[in-house]
Design a protein around this motif. Structure first.
Motif, PDB file in Angstrom:
ATOM      1  N   ARG A   1       0.799  -1.227   0.000  1.00 26.81           N
ATOM      2  CA  ARG A   1       0.000   0.000   0.000  1.00 26.81           C
ATOM      3  C   ARG A   1       0.833   1.279   0.000  1.00 26.81           C
ATOM      4  N   PRO A   2       1.803   1.401  -0.868  1.00 22.49           N
ATOM      5  CA  PRO A   2       2.576   2.646  -0.881  1.00 22.49           C
ATOM      6  C   PRO A   2       1.786   3.800  -1.505  1.00 22.49           C
ATOM      7  N   VAL A   3       1.771   4.909  -0.816  1.00 21.49           N
ATOM      8  CA  VAL A   3       1.196   6.126  -1.386  1.00 21.49           C
ATOM      9  C   VAL A   3       2.350   7.094  -1.617  1.00 21.49           C
ATOM     10  N   GLN A   4       2.221   7.902  -2.641  1.00 18.98           N
ATOM     11  CA  GLN A   4       3.273   8.860  -2.958  1.00 18.98           C
ATOM     12  C   GLN A   4       3.057  10.184  -2.241  1.00 18.98           C
ATOM     13  N   MET A   5       1.842  10.448  -1.839  1.00 22.36           N
ATOM     14  CA  MET A   5       1.508  11.683  -1.134  1.00 22.36           C
ATOM     15  C   MET A   5       0.632  11.310   0.052  1.00 22.36           C
ATOM     16  N   VAL A   6       1.119  11.523   1.261  1.00 26.44           N
ATOM     17  CA  VAL A   6       0.374  11.164   2.463  1.00 26.44           C
ATOM     18  C   VAL A   6      -0.287  12.419   3.014  1.00 26.44           C
ATOM     19  N   SER A   7      -1.622  12.372   3.088  1.00 21.51           N
ATOM     20  CA  SER A   7      -2.373  13.489   3.654  1.00 21.51           C
ATOM     21  C   SER A   7      -3.835  13.084   3.780  1.00 21.51           C
ATOM     22  N   SER A   8      -4.495  13.638   4.791  1.00 26.30           N
ATOM     23  CA  SER A   8      -5.934  13.434   4.936  1.00 26.30           C
ATOM     24  C   SER A   8      -6.701  14.659   4.443  1.00 26.30           C
ATOM     25  N   ASP A   9      -5.987  15.631   3.891  1.00 30.14           N
ATOM     26  CA  ASP A   9      -6.590  16.853   3.350  1.00 30.14           C
ATOM     27  C   ASP A   9      -6.996  16.594   1.892  1.00 30.14           C
ATOM     28  N   ARG A  10      -8.300  16.480   1.655  1.00 30.14           N
ATOM     29  CA  ARG A  10      -8.762  16.101   0.315  1.00 30.14           C
ATOM     30  C   ARG A  10      -8.381  17.119  -0.747  1.00 30.14           C
ATOM     31  N   ALA A  11      -8.362  18.409  -0.417  1.00 29.46           N
ATOM     32  CA  ALA A  11      -7.968  19.430  -1.393  1.00 29.46           C
ATOM     33  C   ALA A  11      -6.490  19.292  -1.748  1.00 29.46           C
ATOM     34  N   ALA A  12      -5.646  19.037  -0.758  1.00 36.23           N
ATOM     35  CA  ALA A  12      -4.216  18.872  -1.009  1.00 36.23           C
ATOM     36  C   ALA A  12      -3.949  17.628  -1.845  1.00 36.23           C
ATOM     37  N   VAL A  13      -4.623  16.528  -1.536  1.00 30.04           N
ATOM     38  CA  VAL A  13      -4.430  15.292  -2.304  1.00 30.04           C
ATOM     39  C   VAL A  13      -4.943  15.486  -3.730  1.00 30.04           C
TER      40      VAL A  13
END
Length: 173
Positions: free
Chosen positions: A48-60
């Protein structure tokens, strides 16, 4: 009498054969559903690698837009049972795709956005939910729920049932 008995036997056999086949679950999936499930399985197998870690939907969404050139708009999920983890860029059938990852009470859920011109929903059963058309497919123990919005196809993929994925089909605010 023998001919009649043989004809009745053939008709009965054909009726049973086609009746049983019509009731059994599909052994194949729509091509898009099969591709999405394959990508999901590969993602989970990789850890499960993600390249961008964030819970901010606008930022993602901004990060995914920059990497894929797709005008991604992530839904505003108001449930504490489905939390945004991050995103990654991937390819589905040679086309760029935006991949948002959610955690739903320990289960992995992906929301994949693809250009609608390259996402063929043919073969996936359509259903209406809250007045909107959704495409739903079960394949290899996974559920794929898809919708069309603003030139993109959004598809949620998980081992969870359909009703747990519908929150990802909401219009973003």
């Amino acid at each position: 009498v023998m001919r009649i008995a043989a004809a009745v036997g053939i008709v009965a056999f054909a009726g049973i054969w086609f009746g049983v086949r019509g009731v059994s679950p599909r052994v194949d999936a729509a091509p898009l559903a099969e591709l999405l499930v394959g990508d999901f399985e590969h993602f989970v197998k990789e850890g499960r690698p993600v390249q961008m870690v964030s819970s901010d939907r606008a930022a993602v969404a901004d990060w995914l837009r920059d990497r894929t050139s797709l005008d991604v708009k992530l839904p505003n999920v108001r449930s504490s049972k489905c939390l945004l983890v991050g995103g990654r860029k991937c390819e589905i059938n040679g086309q760029p795709a935006a991949y948002a990852v959610y955690d739903s009470e320990g289960a992995v859920v992906s929301l994949i956005a693809l250009d609608a011109r390259h996402a063929d929903l043919q073969g996936m059963p359509a259903a209406t939910h809250d007045g909107r058309v959704r495409w739903v497919e079960r394949w290899k123990g996974h559920t794929v729920v898809a919708c069309r919005r603003d030139g993109l196809v959004y598809a949620a993929v998980s081992t969870l049932p359909e009703d747990r994925l519908l929150c990802l089909m909401n219009q973003p605010e």
